[in-house]
Design a protein around this motif. Structure first.
Motif, PDB file in Angstrom:
ATOM      1  N   GLU A  40      44.557  43.169  44.941  1.00 23.02           N
ATOM      2  CA  GLU A  40      43.901  41.897  44.630  1.00 23.02           C
ATOM      3  C   GLU A  40      42.385  42.011  44.799  1.00 23.02           C
ATOM      4  O   GLU A  40      41.626  41.527  43.955  1.00 23.02           O
ATOM      5  CB  GLU A  40      44.432  40.775  45.527  1.00 23.02           C
ATOM      6  N   ALA A  41      41.944  42.638  45.874  1.00 22.66           N
ATOM      7  CA  ALA A  41      40.510  42.791  46.117  1.00 22.66           C
ATOM      8  C   ALA A  41      39.854  43.605  45.003  1.00 22.66           C
ATOM      9  O   ALA A  41      38.765  43.253  44.519  1.00 22.66           O
ATOM     10  CB  ALA A  41      40.268  43.442  47.481  1.00 22.66           C
ATOM     11  N   VAL A  42      40.505  44.675  44.577  1.00 18.13           N
ATOM     12  CA  VAL A  42      39.971  45.507  43.491  1.00 18.13           C
ATOM     13  C   VAL A  42      39.910  44.693  42.198  1.00 18.13           C
ATOM     14  O   VAL A  42      38.902  44.723  41.474  1.00 18.13           O
ATOM     15  CB  VAL A  42      40.827  46.782  43.304  1.00 18.13           C
ATOM     16  N   GLN A  43      40.977  43.943  41.903  1.00 18.94           N
ATOM     17  CA  GLN A  43      40.995  43.137  40.682  1.00 18.94           C
ATOM     18  C   GLN A  43      39.892  42.076  40.699  1.00 18.94           C
ATOM     19  O   GLN A  43      39.233  41.845  39.683  1.00 18.94           O
ATOM     20  CB  GLN A  43      42.366  42.476  40.498  1.00 18.94           C
ATOM     21  N   LEU A  44      39.675  41.434  41.838  1.00 23.95           N
ATOM     22  CA  LEU A  44      38.622  40.427  41.940  1.00 23.95           C
ATOM     23  C   LEU A  44      37.236  41.056  41.799  1.00 23.95           C
ATOM     24  O   LEU A  44      36.352  40.487  41.147  1.00 23.95           O
ATOM     25  CB  LEU A  44      38.746  39.648  43.247  1.00 23.95           C
ATOM     26  N   ASP A  45      37.039  42.232  42.385  1.00 24.93           N
ATOM     27  CA  ASP A  45      35.764  42.942  42.240  1.00 24.93           C
ATOM     28  C   ASP A  45      35.518  43.329  40.781  1.00 24.93           C
ATOM     29  O   ASP A  45      34.395  43.201  40.274  1.00 24.93           O
ATOM     30  CB  ASP A  45      35.727  44.204  43.113  1.00 24.93           C
ATOM     31  N   MET A  46      36.567  43.791  40.111  1.00 28.30           N
ATOM     32  CA  MET A  46      36.433  44.165  38.703  1.00 28.30           C
ATOM     33  C   MET A  46      36.095  42.940  37.849  1.00 28.30           C
ATOM     34  O   MET A  46      35.267  43.025  36.934  1.00 28.30           O
ATOM     35  CB  MET A  46      37.710  44.846  38.209  1.00 28.30           C
TER      36      MET A  46
END
Length: 103
Positions: A40-46
């Motif tokens: 989730e954190a990676v997706q939000l950063d992307m």
């Protein structure tokens, strides 16, 4: 891991190979829960990076090609899909954690 029967399944931030939602029965402390948190954190950063790129593109007067716009729209669609899934998952967990309202 003990699963409380009233704890809803967690919607995971990825889908099955067939594109169907994936769920996890968990208390939120296991290895798969941590992997979902990281995803989730990676997706939000992307998504944030994509928004920044979009802002730069809109601020630039240089013409953009149709192919560039299609590519950006496709990535934006993917990012919005991820963000909506994360919001749905987190909203369900917040509702499950909220104290019951009594009269």
């Amino acid at each position: 891991m003990t699963h409380h029967p009233l704890t809803p399944a967690r919607l995971l931030p990825w889908t099955s190979p067939e594109g169907k939602p994936c769920y996890l029965l968990t208390d939120g402390t296991g290895r798969l829960s941590r992997a979902a948190d990281i995803a989730e954190a990676v997706q939000l950063d992307m998504a944030a990076d994509l928004l920044a790129h979009l802002a730069d593109l809109l601020d630039d007067d240089t013409p953009v090609t149709a192919a560039q716009l299609r590519y950006l729209l496709a990535r934006t669609r993917e990012a919005l899909t991820d963000v909506c899934r994360i919001a749905e998952s987190r909203g369900a967990r917040l509702r499950a954690d909220a104290p019951a309202l009594t009269d």
